[in-house]
Design an enzyme around this catalytic site. Structure first.
Site, PDB file in Angstrom:
ATOM      1  N   HIS A  72      16.992   1.183  -2.913  1.00  0.00           N
ATOM      2  CA  HIS A  72      16.470  -0.135  -2.532  1.00  0.00           C
ATOM      3  C   HIS A  72      16.635  -1.096  -3.705  1.00  0.00           C
ATOM      4  O   HIS A  72      16.129  -0.853  -4.788  1.00  0.00           O
ATOM      5  CB  HIS A  72      15.002  -0.031  -2.132  1.00  0.00           C
ATOM      6  CG  HIS A  72      14.812   0.491  -0.736  1.00  0.00           C
ATOM      7  ND1 HIS A  72      13.726   0.183   0.034  1.00  0.00           N
ATOM      8  CD2 HIS A  72      15.609   1.268   0.023  1.00  0.00           C
ATOM      9  CE1 HIS A  72      13.850   0.776   1.224  1.00  0.00           C
ATOM     10  NE2 HIS A  72      14.981   1.442   1.238  1.00  0.00           N
ATOM     11  N   TYR A 200       5.665  -5.837   1.949  1.00  0.00           N
ATOM     12  CA  TYR A 200       4.269  -5.897   1.523  1.00  0.00           C
ATOM     13  C   TYR A 200       3.698  -7.194   2.088  1.00  0.00           C
ATOM     14  O   TYR A 200       4.163  -8.275   1.721  1.00  0.00           O
ATOM     15  CB  TYR A 200       4.163  -5.947  -0.001  1.00  0.00           C
ATOM     16  CG  TYR A 200       4.491  -4.644  -0.711  1.00  0.00           C
ATOM     17  CD1 TYR A 200       5.802  -4.303  -1.026  1.00  0.00           C
ATOM     18  CD2 TYR A 200       3.475  -3.766  -1.091  1.00  0.00           C
ATOM     19  CE1 TYR A 200       6.099  -3.114  -1.695  1.00  0.00           C
ATOM     20  CE2 TYR A 200       3.755  -2.579  -1.768  1.00  0.00           C
ATOM     21  CZ  TYR A 200       5.063  -2.258  -2.064  1.00  0.00           C
ATOM     22  OH  TYR A 200       5.341  -1.094  -2.728  1.00  0.00           O
ATOM     23  N   PRO A 292      -2.397   2.569  -4.568  1.00  0.00           N
ATOM     24  CA  PRO A 292      -1.002   2.834  -4.184  1.00  0.00           C
ATOM     25  C   PRO A 292      -0.104   1.594  -4.128  1.00  0.00           C
ATOM     26  O   PRO A 292       1.115   1.746  -4.069  1.00  0.00           O
ATOM     27  CB  PRO A 292      -1.123   3.459  -2.795  1.00  0.00           C
ATOM     28  CG  PRO A 292      -2.447   3.009  -2.284  1.00  0.00           C
ATOM     29  CD  PRO A 292      -3.331   2.837  -3.461  1.00  0.00           C
ATOM     30  N   LYS A 296       2.923   3.565  -8.094  1.00  0.00           N
ATOM     31  CA  LYS A 296       3.088   4.007  -9.481  1.00  0.00           C
ATOM     32  C   LYS A 296       2.583   5.418  -9.756  1.00  0.00           C
ATOM     33  O   LYS A 296       2.850   5.976 -10.828  1.00  0.00           O
ATOM     34  CB  LYS A 296       2.372   3.029 -10.431  1.00  0.00           C
ATOM     35  CG  LYS A 296       3.070   1.694 -10.536  1.00  0.00           C
ATOM     36  CD  LYS A 296       4.366   1.808 -11.299  1.00  0.00           C
ATOM     37  CE  LYS A 296       5.241   0.604 -11.170  1.00  0.00           C
ATOM     38  NZ  LYS A 296       6.624   0.905 -10.761  1.00  0.00           N
ATOM     39  N   TYR A 384       7.995  -3.233 -11.161  1.00  0.00           N
ATOM     40  CA  TYR A 384       8.162  -2.410  -9.958  1.00  0.00           C
ATOM     41  C   TYR A 384       9.204  -1.316 -10.185  1.00  0.00           C
ATOM     42  O   TYR A 384       8.994  -0.167  -9.794  1.00  0.00           O
ATOM     43  CB  TYR A 384       8.547  -3.294  -8.755  1.00  0.00           C
ATOM     44  CG  TYR A 384       8.342  -2.589  -7.425  1.00  0.00           C
ATOM     45  CD1 TYR A 384       7.187  -2.801  -6.665  1.00  0.00           C
ATOM     46  CD2 TYR A 384       9.296  -1.705  -6.925  1.00  0.00           C
ATOM     47  CE1 TYR A 384       6.993  -2.147  -5.456  1.00  0.00           C
ATOM     48  CE2 TYR A 384       9.106  -1.048  -5.716  1.00  0.00           C
ATOM     49  CZ  TYR A 384       7.947  -1.287  -4.989  1.00  0.00           C
ATOM     50  OH  TYR A 384       7.758  -0.631  -3.791  1.00  0.00           O
TER      51      TYR A 384
HETATM   52  C1  PHB Z   1       4.897   4.852   0.854  1.00  0.00           C
HETATM   53  O1  PHB Z   1       6.039   4.852   1.320  1.00  0.00           O
HETATM   54  O2  PHB Z   1       4.065   5.715   1.166  1.00  0.00           O
HETATM   55  C2  PHB Z   1       4.503   3.791  -0.109  1.00  0.00           C
HETATM   56  C3  PHB Z   1       5.471   2.907  -0.567  1.00  0.00           C
HETATM   57  C4  PHB Z   1       5.119   1.902  -1.440  1.00  0.00           C
HETATM   58  C5  PHB Z   1       3.811   1.791  -1.866  1.00  0.00           C
HETATM   59  C6  PHB Z   1       2.857   2.695  -1.442  1.00  0.00           C
HETATM   60  C7  PHB Z   1       3.200   3.693  -0.562  1.00  0.00           C
HETATM   61  O3  PHB Z   1       3.473   0.786  -2.710  1.00  0.00           O
END
Ligand code: PHB
Ligand code: APR
Length: 389
Positions: A72, A200, A292, A296, A384
């Site tokens: 990505h 997000y 989450p 990280k 990130y």
């Molecule tokens: C996930 O795919 O579970 C996931 C991805 C990004 C995040 C948190 C969880 O920031």
């Protein structure tokens, strides 16, 4: 039994450390409370930084990640009904790999089995002894019998609820914590992702995240109340709420399907200092937790393991204690930067129950600034994809 490094916990931290040490001729034994199947049943985040990916390669366990993982080059931030792309590749020339943590754990377990290194599953009542001396010991029981392992060092890789951190005297250990007033309700579903990249979303009804595990499997989350119960959220109710928080294009592409996993996770920031006491080192969730948002958790576990592995190689191969003496400070310096970033992402994207009109205006203006400023987007991208080790 005697070994050089006794590792407590067969999560990603313990397995990765064990593999790296074994590759460099350092003998180690892993003690795990659960069965291997139980460990593999835990669903966790799935975004891998370049540094963590390189370390998996170094451990000889990265091949499947490169084959099946998705590269990505950016993420999307959604608010006010529109999506904005943060292009990591253009901004800083780096990407991340989307590959489930469960798969990483499986690859590391397979790698460990292939080299014949020992993992003792279903080890009960693990306890740490003499960590202030140069002959520490670990005791455990299995099948009704008590066993003892004598070692040079103990690596506490046993997660937030483990025994290792609790073995450090209370007067030595300092803890720092923030508990967030909401949780994440997540589902796993065998339907294609809503978008090619992660979305997000900040919405007045709360945060939402559209993530994925593969081109045919989605991982979807919505911010929920701390007292919500999984049983009270039908799949239909989940999708209804998710749709309310997404933009029109995402709603059109969302393919609801029966969830194959559904769970609620609380959000917490936590750090324990120092990460070393005598001959005990903490790594991963045993020492710190991040919310989450930003994914990280696993990546921080990987950087701890990197510093600890380097320190132990330096000790055994060059007879120098410099690395082990510097471990806690080196690891914590990176931990706090990731704590800051995860806290920031969480603060910008969630709806806080106690927030005032002023707080909400500030949050919106922060997001508007973010997506209109090259400097702000670069700062997000840099964090990130992962700060350097
Ligand atoms: C996930 O795919 O579970 C996931 C991805 C990004 C995040 C948190 C969880 O920031
Ligand atoms: N004795 C032996 N093993 C234990 C004990 C104990 N007393 N307590 C816990 N364990 C085991 C757990 O069963 C678990 O398998 O330690 C392991 C810790 O694994 P994780 O919780 O996955 O922690 P870590 O390896 O540091 O991984 C960090 O993975 O867990 C995610 O969110 C976390 O993404 C982060 C990363």
């Amino acid at each position: 039994m005697r070994t050089q490094v006794a590792i407590i916990g067969a999560g990603p931290s313990g397995l990765l450390l064990g593999q790296l040490l074994a590759k460099h001729g350092i003998d180690n034994v892993i003690l795990e409370r659960q069965t291997g199947e139980y460990v593999l049943g835990r669903i966790r985040a799935g975004v891998i930084e370049k540094g963590a990916a390189d370390l998996l390669d170094e451990a000889g366990c990265g091949a499947r990640m490169h084959r099946e993982g998705l590269i990505h080059d950016g993420i999307e931030i959604s608010f006010g009904g529109a999506r904005h792309r943060i292009n990591f590749k253009n901004l800083i020339g780096k990407s991340v790999i989307v590959y489930g943590q469960t798969e990483i754990t499986r690859d590391l377990m397979d790698g460990r089995a292939a080299i014949g290194a020992q993992t003792i599953y279903e080890a009960e009542d693990v306890s740490l002894h003499d960590i202030g001396t140069d002959r520490p010991k670990v005791r455990y029981s299995k099948d009704g019998q008590t066993h003892e392992i004598e070692c040079d060092f103990i690596a506490g890789c046993d997660g937030f609820h483990g025994v290792s951190r609790k073995s450090i005297p209370a007067e030595v250990l300092k803890t720092f914590e923030r508990v967030y007033p909401f949780g994440w309700l997540g589902i796993l579903v065998d339907k294609p992702p809503v978008s090619d990249e992660l979305i997000y979303a900040n919405h007045e009804r709360g945060f939402a995240l559209c993530s994925m595990r593969s081109p045919t499997r989605s991982r979807l989350y919505i911010q929920c109340r701390l007292d919500d119960k999984v049983e009270d959220w039908s799949d239909e109710a989940f999708y209804e709420e998710l749709k309310r928080r997404l933009d029109d294009e995402a709603i059109k592409r969302l393919q609801p399907g029966p969830s194959i996993e559904k769970s609620i996770a609380p959000l917490r920031s936590f750090v324990a200092e120092p990460m070393r006491h005598g001959r005990l080192f903490l790594a991963g969730d045993a020492a710190h937790i991040v919310p989450p948002t930003g994914a990280k958790g696993l990546n921080l576990a990987a950087s701890d393991v990197y510093y600890l592995w380097q320190a132990l190689v330096e000790y055994y191969k060059r007879q120098s204690p410099a690395g082990i003496n510097a471990y806690s400070a080196r690891a914590l310096s990176r931990v706090w930067k990731a704590e800051r970033f995860s806290w920031w992402m969480t603060s910008q994207l969630h709806r806080f129950p106690e927030s005032s009109g002023f707080d909400q205006k500030i949050q919106r203006s922060e997001l508007e600034y973010l997506v209109s400023s090259q400097a702000a987007m670069t700062a997000l991208a840099e964090n990130y994809v992962g700060l350097p080790y």
